[in-house]
Design a protein around this motif. Sequence first.
Motif, PDB file in Angstrom:
ATOM      1  N   UNK A 146       0.687  -1.089  -0.068  1.00  0.00           N
ATOM      2  CA  UNK A 146      -0.047   0.102  -0.067  1.00  0.00           C
ATOM      3  C   UNK A 146       0.850   1.332   0.086  1.00  0.00           C
ATOM      4  N   UNK A 147       0.351   2.338  -0.756  1.00  0.00           N
ATOM      5  CA  UNK A 147       1.224   3.397  -0.548  1.00  0.00           C
ATOM      6  C   UNK A 147      -0.055   4.554  -0.384  1.00  0.00           C
ATOM      7  N   UNK A 148       0.282   5.142   0.804  1.00  0.00           N
ATOM      8  CA  UNK A 148      -0.912   6.240   1.393  1.00  0.00           C
ATOM      9  C   UNK A 148      -0.367   7.627   1.261  1.00  0.00           C
ATOM     10  N   UNK A 149      -0.926   8.407   0.340  1.00  0.00           N
ATOM     11  CA  UNK A 149      -0.786   9.934   0.400  1.00  0.00           C
ATOM     12  C   UNK A 149      -1.918  10.907   1.115  1.00  0.00           C
ATOM     13  N   UNK A 150      -2.715   9.957   1.590  1.00  0.00           N
ATOM     14  CA  UNK A 150      -4.035  10.625   2.191  1.00  0.00           C
ATOM     15  C   UNK A 150      -3.801  10.215   3.664  1.00  0.00           C
ATOM     16  N   UNK A 151      -4.910   9.679   4.234  1.00  0.00           N
ATOM     17  CA  UNK A 151      -5.221   9.292   5.639  1.00  0.00           C
ATOM     18  C   UNK A 151      -5.354   7.683   5.490  1.00  0.00           C
TER      19      UNK A 151
END
Length: 430
Positions: A146-151
């Motif tokens: 997973x890549x998370x750029x939000x929350x």
Amino acid sequence: MSRRHVPAVLGLVAGALVAVPAPAAHAATVQVRCSVPDLVAAVDAANSSPGPDTLQLARKCTYTLTAPDPVNPGNGLPVITSEITIDGRGATIRRDERGNKVPKFRILFVGPTGNLTLTRTTISGGFATDCPAFPDPPGLACGGGISNTGTMKVTRSKFIGNTARSDVFAQGGGIDSPGSGSVSETEVTANHVVYSGSEAGGAAAGGAISNDGPLTVTRSRLTGNTATVTKDTQSTAFAAGIISFAETTVEDTVISRNRAFAPGGIARGAVSNGIPVPGRLTVTGGAISDNTSDAPHGVAQGGGIANNGLMTASRVRISGNRAVAQDGTARGGGVRVGPFGTLELTDSHVTGNTADAPNGTAQGGGLYHAGGTTGLGTTTLRENTITHNRAGDGGGIFKASGVLTLNGDVIRDNQPNNCSPAGTVPGCTG
């Protein structure tokens, strides 16, 4: 996908007809059949609908992805752009890894407007080919699972056998989080971050987790992950467990049996801290044990912890870690504090760690303090036990320079000595 709405209520009050406004819609809950097309359709519908949505996966189903999202081919599922909970109920979402027939893609990407809660779900076989948060320079790879750029909030889940691989720079074999994130009661195991390039100075960071945004990790297990680089490129493999580039808190978590391997390069701690000042890495409780930093013909720095920023650790067991460098230099079997690092270590056990460099230099079995001239380079120890560690010199502690102070610590039974050079650590003898 249908949504449940609470209708407007009409009532008679004191003989008058009064219209009561309809309350906001409740979060929709959707049952997703054991079908990849159904799962994709459910994510798309949740992204396009107002309000939060919960996707309940089929209990213990395996959703096997054989092709990437056509709009964003770096990912298996559509980008998360709204508030979505994926309740796996023991389900697995995996990339089909049969030979070379299936393209490489991560499983999940949380976009800047996305807010994902992932619970009771296994994420497996993801393979990052891009780095959405840092698209330039091209060729970076981030977040195999997973890549998370939000929350992002991950609970009671598993990330198993995911990979981030790049010829330029790779980070976050299991999880990469430049956004805001939390991980709790989660197992991150057998993930890999790989620098496969041929140029000097490449890097692979964060076999399990890489963090560029605020992150909290609690009651989790980061085990059996790897960080590796191409042989003889003078590249760096570090943080086979977790790398912190931003404010990070780790609580009651086991980080064990992770391995950084950099033949002819630099291998650095299972827990590595590169947070710019004034950010801080805080580790409370748990264990950092049986990890290895291995750099034959190179430099191994910190088998368990490599700190080159601000770090506070308390009530941690740091044991059985190894910094190994055949024909090279090994420093800090348990802990290595770099020239820009400041460490406060309290009420912890540093035991059974090893710095080993056959035909080379091995210093600081328990702790190696590099020191510095920048106002940092300070280690403060309080009420710790540093015992049964081993190195070529400074079996317990080796202090190269800088400031290191003891406050009620027990340092004994280290080989071949407790502290070195002699007289550099006031209060430590033998």
